[in-house]
Motif scaffolding. Structure first.
Motif, PDB file in Angstrom:
ATOM      1  N   LEU A   1       0.739  -1.138  -0.063  1.00  0.00           N
ATOM      2  CA  LEU A   1      -0.004  -0.185   0.130  1.00  0.00           C
ATOM      3  C   LEU A   1       0.897   1.379  -0.141  1.00  0.00           C
TER       4      LEU A   1
ATOM      5  N   ALA B   1      -9.856  -2.935  -5.180  1.00  0.00           N
ATOM      6  CA  ALA B   1      -8.449  -2.352  -4.767  1.00  0.00           C
ATOM      7  C   ALA B   1      -8.140  -2.326  -3.319  1.00  0.00           C
ATOM      8  N   THR B   2      -8.708  -3.153  -2.580  1.00  0.00           N
ATOM      9  CA  THR B   2      -8.519  -2.983  -1.211  1.00  0.00           C
ATOM     10  C   THR B   2      -7.689  -4.683  -0.738  1.00  0.00           C
TER      11      THR B   2
ATOM     12  N   CYS C   1     -13.586  -9.911  -0.441  1.00  0.00           N
ATOM     13  CA  CYS C   1     -12.543  -8.749   0.181  1.00  0.00           C
ATOM     14  C   CYS C   1     -13.247  -8.174   1.480  1.00  0.00           C
TER      15      CYS C   1
HETATM   16  N1  LIG Z   1     -13.449  -3.953   2.768  1.00  0.00           N
HETATM   17  C1  LIG Z   1     -12.542  -4.557   3.883  1.00  0.00           C
HETATM   18  C2  LIG Z   1     -11.717  -3.341   4.415  1.00  0.00           C
HETATM   19  C3  LIG Z   1     -10.510  -3.205   3.425  1.00  0.00           C
HETATM   20  C4  LIG Z   1      -9.849  -2.037   3.571  1.00  0.00           C
HETATM   21  O1  LIG Z   1     -10.535  -0.873   3.802  1.00  0.00           O
HETATM   22  N2  LIG Z   1      -8.390  -2.141   3.388  1.00  0.00           N
HETATM   23  C5  LIG Z   1      -7.637  -0.851   3.358  1.00  0.00           C
HETATM   24  C6  LIG Z   1      -6.502  -1.350   4.279  1.00  0.00           C
HETATM   25  S1  LIG Z   1      -6.907  -1.192   6.023  1.00  0.00           S
HETATM   26  C7  LIG Z   1      -7.117  -0.839   2.135  1.00  0.00           C
HETATM   27  O2  LIG Z   1      -7.064  -1.689   1.288  1.00  0.00           O
HETATM   28  N3  LIG Z   1      -7.062   0.279   1.644  1.00  0.00           N
HETATM   29  C8  LIG Z   1      -6.496   0.597   0.425  1.00  0.00           C
HETATM   30  C9  LIG Z   1      -6.211   2.249   0.050  1.00  0.00           C
HETATM   31  O3  LIG Z   1      -6.193   2.783   0.891  1.00  0.00           O
HETATM   32  O4  LIG Z   1      -6.207   2.337  -1.238  1.00  0.00           O
HETATM   33  C10 LIG Z   1     -13.603  -4.868   5.086  1.00  0.00           C
HETATM   34  O5  LIG Z   1     -14.799  -4.884   4.925  1.00  0.00           O
HETATM   35  O6  LIG Z   1     -13.057  -5.785   5.913  1.00  0.00           O
END
Ligand SMILES: N[C@@H](CCC(=O)N[C@@H](CS)C(=O)NCC(=O)O)C(=O)O
Length: 208
Positions: A33, A50-51, A64
């Motif tokens: 990231l 994209a997460t 996801c």
């Molecule tokens: N959708 C996930 C949460 C995923 C999420 O928000 N991940 C963050 C990292 S903590 C991310 O991928 N961020 C990518 C970005 O900031 O572009 C859930 O519901 O559990």
């Protein structure tokens, strides 16, 4: 099955604690990231959201949401249960997971993503351009303190968040407190006595 993740980030961190406690090891790839690898074409071809984390199942479909990944893994690996042994336990754990996500995780993310220069025009995870709103950061700080009070009071009469046994709810709260410290520069002080007591016990239980 293949896991895409980035151990340093909060949502991957809560999944990692869950997997480590249960002794689950999966083939995995770190998506950096820090260099915005999640926004690159290669990753978005697999995970359009994209997460991270994202779990690609053997049939090619992708999960996801951390809670869905945890459910899937708990079904495959029921030993050392973290999502309850009975319908009631499971319901209470999920109740807390949802509350923690909305009332603690989201306010921390609001503070972090609406103030950090790295997230200008990227105030929400995902591929869309979303502008920062400083008011959301201020509101996040207030909501976070009230979230700390809610869990502190809940922990007055029980060992762990959802009852007598360590659960995924405790893992989510541990991950949230870590995230709050660096993401929102907020650490519950010792006046949150039950939360402080719980944190030590939950960490111990996680590592036994
Ligand atoms: N959708 C996930 C949460 C995923 C999420 O928000 N991940 C963050 C990292 S903590 C991310 O991928 N961020 C990518 C970005 O900031 O572009 C859930 O519901 O559990």
């Amino acid at each position: 099955m293949h896991l895409y993740t980035f151990d340093a980030a909060p949502n991957p961190a809560r999944l990692k604690m869950f997997m480590d406690y249960k002794g689950i090891a999966l083939n995995s790839t770190q998506i950096n990231l820090g260099t915005a690898e999640q926004l690159g074409e290669d990753y978005r071809a697999i995970v359009p959201e994209a997460t991270v984390p994202a779990l690609v199942l053997d049939d090619g479909s992708v999960l996801c949401a951390v809670i869905a990944i945890a459910h899937f893994l708990e079904t495959l690996h029921p030993e050392r249960p973290l999502l309850g042994r009975t319908a009631e336990e499971r319901a209470h754990i999920l109740n807390w997971n949802h509350r923690l996500f909305t009332d603690i995780f989201s306010p921390i993310a609001d503070v972090f993503r609406n103030t950090h220069p790295k997230y200008v025009n990227r105030a929400l995870p995902g591929p869309a351009d979303i502008s920062q709103l400083p008011e959301l950061a201020e509101r996040g700080k207030t909501r976070l303190l009230s979230g700390f009070s809610v869990v502190n009071e809940a922990l007055a009469d029980r060992v762990f968040l959802a009852g007598d046994a360590l659960s995924f709810a405790d893992i989510d709260l541990l991950a949230a407190l870590d995230f709050a410290a660096w993401g929102a520069r907020s650490v519950p002080d010792e006046s949150f006595a039950h939360l402080t007591r719980w944190r030590g016990e939950a960490k111990n239980a996680l590592h036994t």
